[in-house]
Design an enzyme around this catalytic site. Sequence first.
Site, PDB file in Angstrom:
ATOM      1  N   ASP A  60       0.874  -1.169   0.000  1.00 64.48           N
ATOM      2  CA  ASP A  60       0.000   0.000   0.000  1.00 64.48           C
ATOM      3  C   ASP A  60       0.911   1.218   0.000  1.00 64.48           C
ATOM      4  OD1 ASP A  60      -1.604   2.178   0.642  1.00 64.48           O
ATOM      5  OD2 ASP A  60      -2.810   1.088   2.107  1.00 64.48           O
ATOM      6  N   VAL A  61       0.833   2.055  -1.034  1.00 65.18           N
ATOM      7  CA  VAL A  61       1.790   3.164  -1.168  1.00 65.18           C
ATOM      8  C   VAL A  61       1.596   4.242  -0.114  1.00 65.18           C
ATOM      9  CG1 VAL A  61       2.175   2.807  -3.633  1.00 65.18           C
ATOM     10  CG2 VAL A  61       0.359   4.381  -2.869  1.00 65.18           C
ATOM     11  N   ASN A  87       2.619   4.571 -10.412  1.00 64.49           N
ATOM     12  CA  ASN A  87       1.340   4.647 -11.111  1.00 64.49           C
ATOM     13  C   ASN A  87       0.135   4.594 -10.176  1.00 64.49           C
ATOM     14  OD1 ASN A  87      -0.386   4.390 -13.629  1.00 64.49           O
ATOM     15  ND2 ASN A  87      -0.896   2.463 -12.616  1.00 64.49           N
ATOM     16  N   TYR A 153      -8.927  16.082  -7.039  1.00 71.88           N
ATOM     17  CA  TYR A 153      -8.079  15.287  -7.931  1.00 71.88           C
ATOM     18  C   TYR A 153      -7.100  16.189  -8.679  1.00 71.88           C
ATOM     19  CZ  TYR A 153      -6.736  12.269 -11.846  1.00 71.88           C
ATOM     20  OH  TYR A 153      -6.032  11.548 -12.774  1.00 71.88           O
ATOM     21  N   LYS A 157      -2.879  16.192  -8.578  1.00 72.08           N
ATOM     22  CA  LYS A 157      -2.001  15.992  -9.729  1.00 72.08           C
ATOM     23  C   LYS A 157      -1.080  17.189  -9.963  1.00 72.08           C
ATOM     24  CE  LYS A 157      -3.047  11.790 -10.819  1.00 72.08           C
ATOM     25  NZ  LYS A 157      -2.039  10.717 -10.711  1.00 72.08           N
TER      26      LYS A 157
END
Length: 249
Positions: A60-61, A87, A153, A157
């Site tokens: 789990d990142v 990713n 979101y 980013k």
Amino acid sequence: MNPSNVLITGALTGIGRATAFAFARTGANVVVSGRREEAGTALASELRALGGKAEFIKADVTDEAEVRALVEQTVSLFGKLDIAVNNAGTEGTLGPITEQSTDNFHATFSTNVLGTLLSLKHEMRAMQAQGHGSIINLSSIAGQVGFAGASVYVASKFAVEGLTKSAALEGAQFGVRVNAIAPGPVATNMLDRFIGNDESAKAGFLGGIPAKRAATVDEIAKTIVFVASTKAAYLTGQSITVDGGYTAQ
């Protein structure tokens, strides 16, 4: 020539999965990572069928201990880490900014921003120690322009773009390159969720793109393989936009 050793997070579906196959077809050794063990084990088996080495490591990142172990196990398996593709990501809960919650902010930023930061931290430590490496972060055109109804979101980013540039400046003296790939719409389940699973809205969105279509996951994967390779050895700190001309308008 020895094969490259590649680590891909968020590798079980969509762009990550296509990228794993794209690297495997070049003869690379590939570690795929994600949170679903059964799917990850099956993917690694499919990749090995292409003739190279492939392993699945569950991680789990958003958990630093798991990210550290992921990188350490990859190096232990293959001896070094040449390429990393960060990713793992989520679109979170979409909707007007006036309806956004702190829970959605934390969930989206934990995966997209903290996950990228932790991955960079431990990948760069390994790569700086060995004197070379190439890291690709998955950004988006939503890291370059705004989208109504996707504020959290978009903000996440934009943060990935900033992390990419800063990490590139830190890594350059050690021979470590850090770049981002910023796709436009890609034919994945995430695109369908992004436009509310509304085929009419999807057609309208794609109609506003000069290329008049979404990218395929293979098109994005091939771009990642190129940017990560020594063919792009002088490229660092950049965000490569792959969007069918959307942001050129």
